[in-house]
Design a protein around this motif. Structure first.
Motif, PDB file in Angstrom:
ATOM      1  N   GLN A   8      50.653  22.858  33.520  1.00  0.00           N
ATOM      2  CA  GLN A   8      51.848  23.477  32.936  1.00  0.00           C
ATOM      3  C   GLN A   8      51.494  24.765  32.190  1.00  0.00           C
ATOM      4  O   GLN A   8      52.197  25.777  32.304  1.00  0.00           O
ATOM      5  N   LEU A   9      50.407  24.757  31.445  1.00  0.00           N
ATOM      6  CA  LEU A   9      50.053  25.940  30.660  1.00  0.00           C
ATOM      7  C   LEU A   9      49.441  27.048  31.508  1.00  0.00           C
ATOM      8  O   LEU A   9      49.579  28.232  31.178  1.00  0.00           O
ATOM      9  N   ILE A  10      48.791  26.716  32.610  1.00  0.00           N
ATOM     10  CA  ILE A  10      48.298  27.758  33.509  1.00  0.00           C
ATOM     11  C   ILE A  10      49.486  28.460  34.170  1.00  0.00           C
ATOM     12  O   ILE A  10      49.501  29.687  34.291  1.00  0.00           O
ATOM     13  N   VAL A  11      50.474  27.690  34.592  1.00  0.00           N
ATOM     14  CA  VAL A  11      51.685  28.285  35.163  1.00  0.00           C
ATOM     15  C   VAL A  11      52.364  29.169  34.113  1.00  0.00           C
ATOM     16  O   VAL A  11      52.823  30.275  34.418  1.00  0.00           O
ATOM     17  N   TYR A  12      52.403  28.705  32.872  1.00  0.00           N
ATOM     18  CA  TYR A  12      52.978  29.505  31.784  1.00  0.00           C
ATOM     19  C   TYR A  12      52.208  30.820  31.644  1.00  0.00           C
ATOM     20  O   TYR A  12      52.816  31.890  31.480  1.00  0.00           O
ATOM     21  N   LEU A  13      50.882  30.769  31.706  1.00  0.00           N
ATOM     22  CA  LEU A  13      50.061  31.976  31.605  1.00  0.00           C
ATOM     23  C   LEU A  13      50.403  32.966  32.721  1.00  0.00           C
ATOM     24  O   LEU A  13      50.595  34.154  32.459  1.00  0.00           O
ATOM     25  N   ILE A  14      50.502  32.482  33.932  1.00  0.00           N
ATOM     26  CA  ILE A  14      50.797  33.361  35.067  1.00  0.00           C
ATOM     27  C   ILE A  14      52.178  34.000  34.909  1.00  0.00           C
ATOM     28  O   ILE A  14      52.323  35.219  35.045  1.00  0.00           O
ATOM     29  N   TYR A  44      49.545  28.257  43.179  1.00  0.00           N
ATOM     30  CA  TYR A  44      48.126  27.938  43.074  1.00  0.00           C
ATOM     31  C   TYR A  44      47.599  28.347  41.712  1.00  0.00           C
ATOM     32  O   TYR A  44      47.734  29.489  41.308  1.00  0.00           O
ATOM     33  N   THR A  45      47.006  27.403  41.029  1.00  0.00           N
ATOM     34  CA  THR A  45      46.499  27.673  39.686  1.00  0.00           C
ATOM     35  C   THR A  45      44.996  27.460  39.589  1.00  0.00           C
ATOM     36  O   THR A  45      44.423  27.624  38.525  1.00  0.00           O
ATOM     37  N   TYR A  87      45.717  37.765  44.465  1.00  0.00           N
ATOM     38  CA  TYR A  87      44.843  36.731  45.020  1.00  0.00           C
ATOM     39  C   TYR A  87      43.764  37.269  45.952  1.00  0.00           C
ATOM     40  O   TYR A  87      43.783  37.018  47.155  1.00  0.00           O
ATOM     41  N   PRO A  88      42.768  37.963  45.428  1.00  0.00           N
ATOM     42  CA  PRO A  88      41.718  38.508  46.290  1.00  0.00           C
ATOM     43  C   PRO A  88      40.805  37.398  46.812  1.00  0.00           C
ATOM     44  O   PRO A  88      40.698  36.340  46.208  1.00  0.00           O
ATOM     45  N   GLU A  89      40.179  37.663  47.891  1.00  0.00           N
ATOM     46  CA  GLU A  89      39.253  36.692  48.474  1.00  0.00           C
ATOM     47  C   GLU A  89      37.821  37.161  48.246  1.00  0.00           C
ATOM     48  O   GLU A  89      37.547  38.349  48.156  1.00  0.00           O
ATOM     49  N   GLY A  90      36.931  36.216  48.171  1.00  0.00           N
ATOM     50  CA  GLY A  90      35.509  36.515  48.137  1.00  0.00           C
ATOM     51  C   GLY A  90      35.022  37.136  46.853  1.00  0.00           C
ATOM     52  O   GLY A  90      35.343  36.704  45.757  1.00  0.00           O
TER      53      GLY A  90
END
Length: 167
Positions: free
Chosen positions: A24-30, A61-62, A130-133
């Protein structure tokens, strides 16, 4: 979770509260970082490709921010933790109190963090863009370095949290 000491140790209860609030808090951060970026860096509401991507982004995705969240939770326990439970006279249990205290501190920290462009850029890179690598690893490293510099602490996997020595 391996408990080494007394099961009602404040830090175990606090850690459980923090881990239960993680998603929940990671989603809030985003969401907070996206809104903060749009109000601070696009006050006129002009839509270019970057702004369109931020607006269109759906937080699903978090996982890229889990390490940052856990490090931040560890810093909070380091700064506010001891193993002594306090007396609560309002009828609340310790888990509820620590959850409320943690969420409040987390939200206050995010306001302070988002003022710093490097932090905001790293969060948006890890989520919206969302970069890769290799590029993702660099953004994750910037997040960890941000915690180290902001709190003047060094986080080690095996030694834990150590106060940085300033030369």
């Amino acid at each position: 979770m391996i408990q080494k000491y007394f099961s009602l140790d404040k830090n175990y209860i606090l850690e459980k509260a923090q881990l239960d609030q993680e998603q929940q808090l990671i989603v809030y951060l985003i969401d907070f970082a996206k809104k903060f970026y749009l109000t601070q860096f696009n006050p006129l509401g002009l839509e270019d490709d970057t702004v369109k991507r931020i607006i269109a982004h759906k937080t699903e995705y978090t996982d890229r921010l889990e390490e940052f969240y856990r490090n931040l939770a560890g810093v909070y326990r380091y700064k506010h933790g001891n193993n002594q439970l306090e007396f609560l006279f309002d009828g609340a249990d310790h888990y509820e109190k620590y959850t409320v205290d943690w969420v409040k501190a987390y939200e206050e920290w995010l306001v302070d963090f988002c003022i710093r462009p490097n932090f905001l850029k790293a969060v948006l890179e890890l989520t919206v863009f969302y970069p890769e690598g290799r590029k993702a690893e660099l953004a994750e490293s910037r997040m960890k370095a941000f915690i180290n510099q902001h709190f003047e602490l060094k986080i080690y996997k095996h030694k834990g949290i150590v106060k940085m020595k300033v030369a």
